[in-house]
Enzyme design. Structure first.
Site, PDB file in Angstrom:
ATOM      1  N   HIS A 162       0.838  -1.199   0.000  1.00 37.31           N
ATOM      2  CA  HIS A 162       0.000   0.000   0.000  1.00 37.31           C
ATOM      3  C   HIS A 162       0.875   1.252   0.000  1.00 37.31           C
ATOM      4  CE1 HIS A 162      -3.201  -2.813   1.303  1.00 37.31           C
ATOM      5  NE2 HIS A 162      -3.999  -1.944   0.720  1.00 37.31           N
ATOM      6  N   LYS A 171      -0.450   4.912   4.490  1.00 36.43           N
ATOM      7  CA  LYS A 171      -1.412   4.024   5.143  1.00 36.43           C
ATOM      8  C   LYS A 171      -0.903   3.675   6.539  1.00 36.43           C
ATOM      9  CE  LYS A 171      -4.036  -0.271   4.503  1.00 36.43           C
ATOM     10  NZ  LYS A 171      -5.330   0.347   4.813  1.00 36.43           N
TER      11      LYS A 171
END
Length: 279
Positions: A159, A163
């Site tokens: 990600h 995040k």
């Protein structure tokens, strides 16, 4: 007409708002931001980079009053765990069903959401794995590991660098589902989850199922946050007239699909001659 509230106008929340504004039988009636957000007081269209909507973004300070005024049926929440829990208590009390795509909840926080659904008889879909494709990944991973129950399993997730939760809610859910199935088959697995945070990666999950002589890789990659919006809207239609605590597997009826696939595999194993299959 589905009357919708959107809570949280980060990158994903704005994509949800833009998609909802395009759908004729959805009426966005409320949009919420955090108390200190610079989005407060702006038109939702300005925030999302589309036409003016007449919907003024507000914070949840007077949430009960705003719910009474605008009468949303469903809220889609992409805020943070503390804000989502606080809002959920009010939405549940006011009989508003919820899609909660926020990630990073502890088990006790998830239990609290489930209790809210039961206590107030509202519908809540808790969906850190909101995209349709990643739920198909889960189905395929469950199917593969159920059949290849002696194989090793590893999970990798990628990600963007901003995040916060690590590993992702989806990766933890994947590992939990596979572990649960392996225990049912008396083949307890130790599954490692590898989390990578880099650049602007939207999201990628990979399940590796490896034996001594072959390997299967099942991959889902999100190219755009639009895919999160599509999953959230599908879940909103699902929960609009329901009461209970749900996941995306309920929205997509994946339990039945997996059951059917495993039953078909058992049938093939029992009824097809192995030499015939090889030939």
């Amino acid at each position: 007409m589905l009357r919708l509230c959107i809570a949280g106008l980060g990158r994903t929340g704005k994509e949800i708002a833009k998609l909802a504004l395009e759908i004729p039988d959805i009426k966005v009636v409320m949009a919420l931001c955090s108390i200190n957000s610079d989005k407060r007081g702006k038109d939702l269209g300005e925030v999302c980079g589309v036409r003016d909507t007449g919907i003024i973004v507000d914070c949840p300070e007077n949430l009960e009053h705003e719910i009474i005024k605008h009468q949303p049926q469903v809220v889609i929440d992409f805020t943070n765990p503390l804000a989502a829990l606080h809002n959920a208590e009010i939405f549940a009390k006011m009989n508003v069903n919820m899609i909660i795509g926020t990630t990073g909840f502890s088990q006790s926080q998830q239990n609290k959401l489930a209790n809210l659904a039961r206590e107030h008889k509202v519908g809540i879909v808790l969906a850190p794995n909101i995209t349709l494709g990643v739920n198909v990944l889960m189905l395929l991973a469950n199917l593969a590991t159920s059949i290849l129950d002696s194989y090793d399993v590893e999970i990798l997730e990628y990600h963007h660098k901003h995040k916060l939760d690590k590993p992702s809610g989806t990766a933890k859910k994947l590992a939990g589902e596979i572990t649960k199935l392996s225990r049912l088959n008396n083949q307890k697995k130790d599954i490692n989850v590898h989390a990578i945070r880099a650049g602007g990666i939207v999201g990628l999950h990979k399940v590796i199922v490896a034996g001594e002589n072959d390997r299967i890789e099942i991959i889902h990659e999100s190219f755009s946050r639009r895919v999160f919006a599509e999953g959230a809207i599908k879940a909103a239609y699902f929960v609009r007239n329901k009461a209970g605590f749900f996941e995306m597997r309920d929205v997509l009826n994946l339990e039945q699909v997996l059951s059917n696939c495993l039953a078909m595999n058992d049938y093939l194993v029992e009824n097809i001659d192995s030499e015939e299959v090889v030939g």
